[in-house]
Design an enzyme around this catalytic site. Structure first.
Site, PDB file in Angstrom:
ATOM      1  N   ASP A 101      39.761  38.876  42.452  1.00  0.00           N
ATOM      2  CA  ASP A 101      39.899  38.418  41.068  1.00  0.00           C
ATOM      3  C   ASP A 101      41.040  37.394  41.030  1.00  0.00           C
ATOM      4  O   ASP A 101      40.851  36.241  41.410  1.00  0.00           O
ATOM      5  CB  ASP A 101      40.145  39.661  40.206  1.00  0.00           C
ATOM      6  CG  ASP A 101      40.180  39.400  38.728  1.00  0.00           C
ATOM      7  OD1 ASP A 101      39.364  38.597  38.253  1.00  0.00           O
ATOM      8  OD2 ASP A 101      41.009  40.008  38.027  1.00  0.00           O
ATOM      9  N   LEU A 106      44.690  41.166  47.359  1.00  0.00           N
ATOM     10  CA  LEU A 106      44.279  40.859  48.725  1.00  0.00           C
ATOM     11  C   LEU A 106      45.323  40.022  49.454  1.00  0.00           C
ATOM     12  O   LEU A 106      45.625  40.287  50.620  1.00  0.00           O
ATOM     13  CB  LEU A 106      42.920  40.141  48.712  1.00  0.00           C
ATOM     14  CG  LEU A 106      42.176  40.175  50.025  1.00  0.00           C
ATOM     15  CD1 LEU A 106      41.854  41.599  50.450  1.00  0.00           C
ATOM     16  CD2 LEU A 106      40.899  39.354  49.938  1.00  0.00           C
TER      17      LEU A 106
HETATM   18  P1  IMP Z   1      43.335  40.944  41.888  1.00  0.00           P
HETATM   19  O1  IMP Z   1      44.604  41.382  42.532  1.00  0.00           O
HETATM   20  O2  IMP Z   1      43.551  40.384  40.524  1.00  0.00           O
HETATM   21  O3  IMP Z   1      42.452  40.052  42.756  1.00  0.00           O
HETATM   22  O4  IMP Z   1      42.570  42.265  41.533  1.00  0.00           O
HETATM   23  C1  IMP Z   1      41.698  42.866  42.322  1.00  0.00           C
HETATM   24  C2  IMP Z   1      41.483  44.256  41.774  1.00  0.00           C
HETATM   25  O5  IMP Z   1      41.336  44.248  40.348  1.00  0.00           O
HETATM   26  C3  IMP Z   1      40.188  44.775  42.309  1.00  0.00           C
HETATM   27  O6  IMP Z   1      40.371  45.483  43.499  1.00  0.00           O
HETATM   28  C4  IMP Z   1      39.718  45.662  41.181  1.00  0.00           C
HETATM   29  O7  IMP Z   1      40.245  46.958  41.350  1.00  0.00           O
HETATM   30  C5  IMP Z   1      40.295  45.079  39.932  1.00  0.00           C
HETATM   31  N1  IMP Z   1      39.290  44.261  39.210  1.00  0.00           N
HETATM   32  C6  IMP Z   1      39.254  42.919  39.079  1.00  0.00           C
HETATM   33  N2  IMP Z   1      38.193  42.514  38.373  1.00  0.00           N
HETATM   34  C7  IMP Z   1      37.525  43.644  38.052  1.00  0.00           C
HETATM   35  C8  IMP Z   1      36.297  43.884  37.328  1.00  0.00           C
HETATM   36  O8  IMP Z   1      35.596  42.977  36.836  1.00  0.00           O
HETATM   37  N3  IMP Z   1      35.940  45.184  37.214  1.00  0.00           N
HETATM   38  C9  IMP Z   1      36.649  46.224  37.742  1.00  0.00           C
HETATM   39  N4  IMP Z   1      37.787  46.042  38.430  1.00  0.00           N
HETATM   40  C10 IMP Z   1      38.219  44.759  38.567  1.00  0.00           C
END
Ligand code: IMP
Ligand code: MG
Length: 176
Positions: A101, A106
């Site tokens: 996201d 990551l």
């Molecule tokens: P990032 O650090 O913002 O890339 O977030 C990644 C984490 O956010 C993922 O492992 C998910 O747990 C959560 N996440 C991001 N988008 C979604 C979504 O659309 N639905 C559910 N969980 C999400």
């Protein structure tokens, strides 16, 4: 505010199954994985399906990383637990998350796995929302690239619910 599930899945169980099998082939043709690290909780179903499409010599571990709590907004800070318990020295590691996201989880995790002495570190995500990226990062293996929808099912949650749905659905705000 109340949210509701889309009537039709964004990705059906059979679309996901087919793509996971392809990913297994792509990964094993490019990379001999020693150890898979799954990011809890959202990746648990994806990891379970994907590792069964990889050679049976791999090890599987899970770590906890959370940036969301119970809201749809990333807090911006990423907490990673139990990485220090893994012996990563000289291993070829595949980090698996449910969705890429903002990229914070990551990128933070890959950095820590590298610092822990892994030989090679690659990443696989089932879903990618490139329009949401805040940190410059791409996963090595991506199941599906999707628009900026909040999605649930196949491991992904909203407030810890909906993870057990076999398909992936959009969560939308009901019209008044
Ligand atoms: P990032 O650090 O913002 O890339 O977030 C990644 C984490 O956010 C993922 O492992 C998910 O747990 C959560 N996440 C991001 N988008 C979604 C979504 O659309 N639905 C559910 N969980 C999400
Ligand atoms: Mg997650």
């Amino acid at each position: 505010m109340e949210y509701e599930l889309s009537k039709e899945p964004l990705l059906t169980a059979s679309q996901i199954e087919e793509r996971v099998q392809q990913l297994g082939l792509e990964i094993s043709s490019q990379f001999q994985v020693d150890l898979v690290i799954g990011v809890l909780t959202g990746s648990f179903i994806f990891v379970a399906d994907l590792v069964r499409c990889l050679p049976n010599t791999i090890q599987v571990r899970f770590i906890k990383a959370s940036s969301y709590g119970c809201s749809q907004q990333s807090s911006g800070s990423v907490k990673i637990r139990s990485l220090e318990e893994l012996d990563l020295k000289n291993k070829k590691v595949l980090v698996i998350d449910d969705i890429l996201d903002t990229g914070r989880t990551l990128s933070c995790l890959l950095e820590q796995v590298r610092l822990a002495g892994a030989d090679t570190v690659k990443s696989a995500v089932l879903l990618d929302k490139p329009s949401r990226r805040e940190v410059s990062i791409e996963a090595d293996f991506v199941g599906f690239s999707i628009e900026n929808h909040f999605v649930v099912g196949y491991g992904l949650d909203y407030a810890e619910g909906y993870r057990s749905l076999p398909a992936i659905y959009k969560m939308s705000i009901p019209s008044p």
